[in-house]
Design a protein around this motif. Structure first.
Motif, PDB file in Angstrom:
ATOM      1  N   LEU A 183       0.890  -1.222   0.024  1.00 38.89           N
ATOM      2  CA  LEU A 183      -0.086  -0.120   0.094  1.00 38.89           C
ATOM      3  C   LEU A 183       0.746   1.176  -0.063  1.00 38.89           C
ATOM      4  O   LEU A 183       0.629   2.333  -0.649  1.00 38.89           O
ATOM      5  N   ALA A 184       1.846   1.276   0.922  1.00 39.27           N
ATOM      6  CA  ALA A 184       2.816   2.438   0.772  1.00 39.27           C
ATOM      7  C   ALA A 184       3.544   2.871  -0.386  1.00 39.27           C
ATOM      8  O   ALA A 184       3.704   3.878  -0.643  1.00 39.27           O
ATOM      9  N   LEU A 185       3.733   1.832  -1.219  1.00 40.39           N
ATOM     10  CA  LEU A 185       4.590   2.158  -2.291  1.00 40.39           C
ATOM     11  C   LEU A 185       3.533   2.291  -3.570  1.00 40.39           C
ATOM     12  O   LEU A 185       3.897   2.921  -4.507  1.00 40.39           O
ATOM     13  N   ASN A 186       2.348   1.611  -3.602  1.00 40.15           N
ATOM     14  CA  ASN A 186       1.464   1.788  -4.668  1.00 40.15           C
ATOM     15  C   ASN A 186       0.257   2.675  -4.558  1.00 40.15           C
ATOM     16  O   ASN A 186      -0.303   3.076  -5.465  1.00 40.15           O
ATOM     17  N   THR A 187      -0.412   2.887  -3.286  1.00 45.25           N
ATOM     18  CA  THR A 187      -1.482   3.530  -2.986  1.00 45.25           C
ATOM     19  C   THR A 187      -1.053   4.225  -1.700  1.00 45.25           C
ATOM     20  O   THR A 187      -1.708   3.997  -0.541  1.00 45.25           O
ATOM     21  N   PRO A 188      -0.276   5.340  -1.669  1.00 43.84           N
ATOM     22  CA  PRO A 188       0.340   5.699  -0.359  1.00 43.84           C
ATOM     23  C   PRO A 188      -0.827   6.565   0.398  1.00 43.84           C
ATOM     24  O   PRO A 188      -0.663   6.731   1.484  1.00 43.84           O
ATOM     25  N   ALA A 189      -1.795   7.131  -0.264  1.00 42.68           N
ATOM     26  CA  ALA A 189      -2.770   7.851   0.365  1.00 42.68           C
ATOM     27  C   ALA A 189      -3.670   7.060   1.394  1.00 42.68           C
ATOM     28  O   ALA A 189      -4.133   7.356   2.386  1.00 42.68           O
ATOM     29  N   ARG A 210       4.321   5.298   5.930  1.00 43.33           N
ATOM     30  CA  ARG A 210       4.652   5.590   4.482  1.00 43.33           C
ATOM     31  C   ARG A 210       6.092   6.026   4.760  1.00 43.33           C
ATOM     32  O   ARG A 210       7.030   5.334   4.045  1.00 43.33           O
ATOM     33  N   ARG A 211       6.593   6.726   5.400  1.00 47.59           N
ATOM     34  CA  ARG A 211       8.102   7.465   5.511  1.00 47.59           C
ATOM     35  C   ARG A 211       8.895   6.018   6.050  1.00 47.59           C
ATOM     36  O   ARG A 211       9.935   5.995   5.600  1.00 47.59           O
ATOM     37  N   ARG A 212       8.294   5.440   6.755  1.00 46.95           N
ATOM     38  CA  ARG A 212       9.212   4.174   7.432  1.00 46.95           C
ATOM     39  C   ARG A 212       9.256   3.249   6.479  1.00 46.95           C
ATOM     40  O   ARG A 212      10.490   2.790   6.418  1.00 46.95           O
ATOM     41  N   TYR A 250      15.778  -1.625  -2.186  1.00 41.88           N
ATOM     42  CA  TYR A 250      14.915  -2.401  -2.811  1.00 41.88           C
ATOM     43  C   TYR A 250      14.260  -1.928  -4.208  1.00 41.88           C
ATOM     44  O   TYR A 250      13.874  -1.008  -4.175  1.00 41.88           O
ATOM     45  N   THR A 251      14.120  -2.768  -5.170  1.00 41.21           N
ATOM     46  CA  THR A 251      13.425  -2.458  -6.336  1.00 41.21           C
ATOM     47  C   THR A 251      12.324  -3.403  -6.694  1.00 41.21           C
ATOM     48  O   THR A 251      12.591  -4.562  -6.582  1.00 41.21           O
ATOM     49  N   PRO A 252      11.166  -3.008  -6.987  1.00 42.55           N
ATOM     50  CA  PRO A 252      10.019  -3.526  -7.358  1.00 42.55           C
ATOM     51  C   PRO A 252      10.185  -4.529  -8.267  1.00 42.55           C
ATOM     52  O   PRO A 252      10.958  -4.245  -9.118  1.00 42.55           O
ATOM     53  N   LEU A 311      12.688   5.170  -4.859  1.00 37.88           N
ATOM     54  CA  LEU A 311      13.471   5.608  -5.986  1.00 37.88           C
ATOM     55  C   LEU A 311      14.478   4.646  -6.121  1.00 37.88           C
ATOM     56  O   LEU A 311      15.126   4.277  -7.151  1.00 37.88           O
ATOM     57  N   THR A 312      15.039   3.809  -4.997  1.00 38.50           N
ATOM     58  CA  THR A 312      16.327   3.348  -5.190  1.00 38.50           C
ATOM     59  C   THR A 312      16.108   1.898  -6.004  1.00 38.50           C
ATOM     60  O   THR A 312      15.243   1.472  -6.111  1.00 38.50           O
ATOM     61  N   GLY A 313      16.940   1.826  -7.139  1.00 36.85           N
ATOM     62  CA  GLY A 313      16.997   0.789  -7.941  1.00 36.85           C
ATOM     63  C   GLY A 313      16.129   1.191  -9.372  1.00 36.85           C
ATOM     64  O   GLY A 313      16.235   0.498 -10.079  1.00 36.85           O
ATOM     65  N   ARG A 314      15.209   2.000  -9.077  1.00 34.94           N
ATOM     66  CA  ARG A 314      14.156   2.603 -10.063  1.00 34.94           C
ATOM     67  C   ARG A 314      14.598   3.441 -11.130  1.00 34.94           C
ATOM     68  O   ARG A 314      14.365   3.327 -12.496  1.00 34.94           O
ATOM     69  N   LEU A 315      15.412   4.484 -10.672  1.00 36.00           N
ATOM     70  CA  LEU A 315      15.897   5.441 -11.364  1.00 36.00           C
ATOM     71  C   LEU A 315      17.623   5.846 -11.322  1.00 36.00           C
ATOM     72  O   LEU A 315      17.995   5.391 -10.051  1.00 36.00           O
TER      73      LEU A 315
END
Length: 333
Positions: free
Chosen positions: A23-29, A36-38, A48-50, A116-120
């Motif tokens: 949820l935190a990565l895909n629908t953070p609201a 979310r920050r944790r 971590y890279t999805p 962001l890590t691993g994605r960009l």
């Protein structure tokens, strides 16, 4: 070969369930800001890279540049994006665009929620200032980043002097003989930063004051960034007892709304009212609008070149590129 970090590792590190990580990565609201920050801190620290992102990146064999911008809301940002794409050209780089609905709502909540890590491999942030927490996160990750249309200590940036742009327009209107003035800008929901529009207003007001002219508070109106909203706000401004002879808008979309309002009120432009904008968009060109031109495509191109150099490991010093502004005189003034 090192073991690939999984969502289970992130959940364990953050002390939450796997579903909460998702949820935190895909629908953070749907999760609290603290959770979310944790989760993001855990994902960043573990690298971590999805899986879908990792597979896609491996399959393409490309590097990946992210561009975070309110590009669907602002024609100027879309032109900046075209400059990025032109600079990338046929390099083995994939450009991923993250759309933020508006530059006025808050500094950059979308950036705070991106894993962001691993994605960009690099990031360009356009027209969205960074909150302190976001700046610290990017610095901690070591992700090469460039800011466009804003500046912040410690980051490469490409921007124009918006206050100088306001001064340029004030001097033009004074030269044309106008002696009463108004300003139409975009309303902001956050006062945590100074927007380009606010800087344009500041320069405009300062130049008028130095020439002995006031910009009355009742002649400064703010509105949403849409043509209809701008027209409504401009009509209220122009219907007041002290209607200005010249109206400067924070960008060309707002100025187009002012032209619509003038037409609805039966005001001759420029005989009874001068209208001016900022950007020199296609809309300004089509409507014969006097404006301040900034090199939009060039800003995206310059930001990409800075980013590619930073991704290549050099130089170490923070760089700042200032773009030249130019008055474009047309029939509206």
């Amino acid at each position: 070969m090192p073991r690939r970090v999984t969502i289970y590792d992130v959940a364990s590190e953050a002390g939450v369930s796997i579903s909460t990580v998702s949820l935190a990565l895909n629908t953070p609201a749907r999760v609290s800001e603290g959770t979310r920050r944790r989760v993001l801190q855990a994902a960043d620290s573990l690298g971590y890279t999805p899986k879908s992102e990792a597979v896609a990146k491996a399959r393409k064999g490309f590097g990946r540049i992210g561009v975070l911008a309110p590009y669907t809301s602002y024609p100027s940002v879309a032109r900046r994006l075209s400059g990025v794409l032109r600079a990338v050209g046929d390099r083995p780089l994939e450009v991923v665009v993250f759309d933020h609905a508006s530059a006025a709502t808050s500094p950059s909540p979308l950036l705070d929620s991106l894993p962001l890590t691993g994605r960009l491999d690099g990031l360009i942030v356009m027209s969205l200032p960074l909150e302190e927490s976001t700046a610290r996160r990017l610095a901690g990750l070591g992700l090469p980043s460039v800011l466009v249309d804003v500046s912040r200590a410690g980051f490469d940036s490409v921007h124009a002097d918006d206050a100088e742009g306001g001064r340029i327009m004030a001097e033009h209107l004074l030269e044309r003989g106008y002696r009463s003035f108004g300003f139409l800008g975009e309303a902001q929901e956050s006062d945590a930063y100074v927007s380009p529009g606010q800087r344009r207003l500041s320069g405009f007001r300062a130049a008028l004051g130095e020439a002995g002219h006031r910009l009355p508070a009742e002649n400064v109106h703010f509105t949403g960034h849409a043509l209809d909203q701008a027209a409504d706000a401009a009509q209220r401004l122009l219907s007041g007892p002290r209607r200005p002879a010249a109206l400067f808008a924070g960008d060309d979309t707002l100025a187009a709304g002012a032209l619509r309002a003038a037409q609805a009120l039966g005001l001759d432009v420029p005989g009874e009212l001068a209208v001016a904008g900022f950007d020199d968009s296609e809309l300004a060109q089509a409507m014969g609008l006097t404006t301040v031109r900034q090199p939009l495509e060039e800003s995206g191109h310059a930001a990409t070149e800075l980013l590619l150099q930073r991704m290549g490991g050099e130089p170490a010093a923070v760089r700042e590129v200032k773009l030249r502004l130019e008055l474009v005189r047309r029939g509206s003034t």
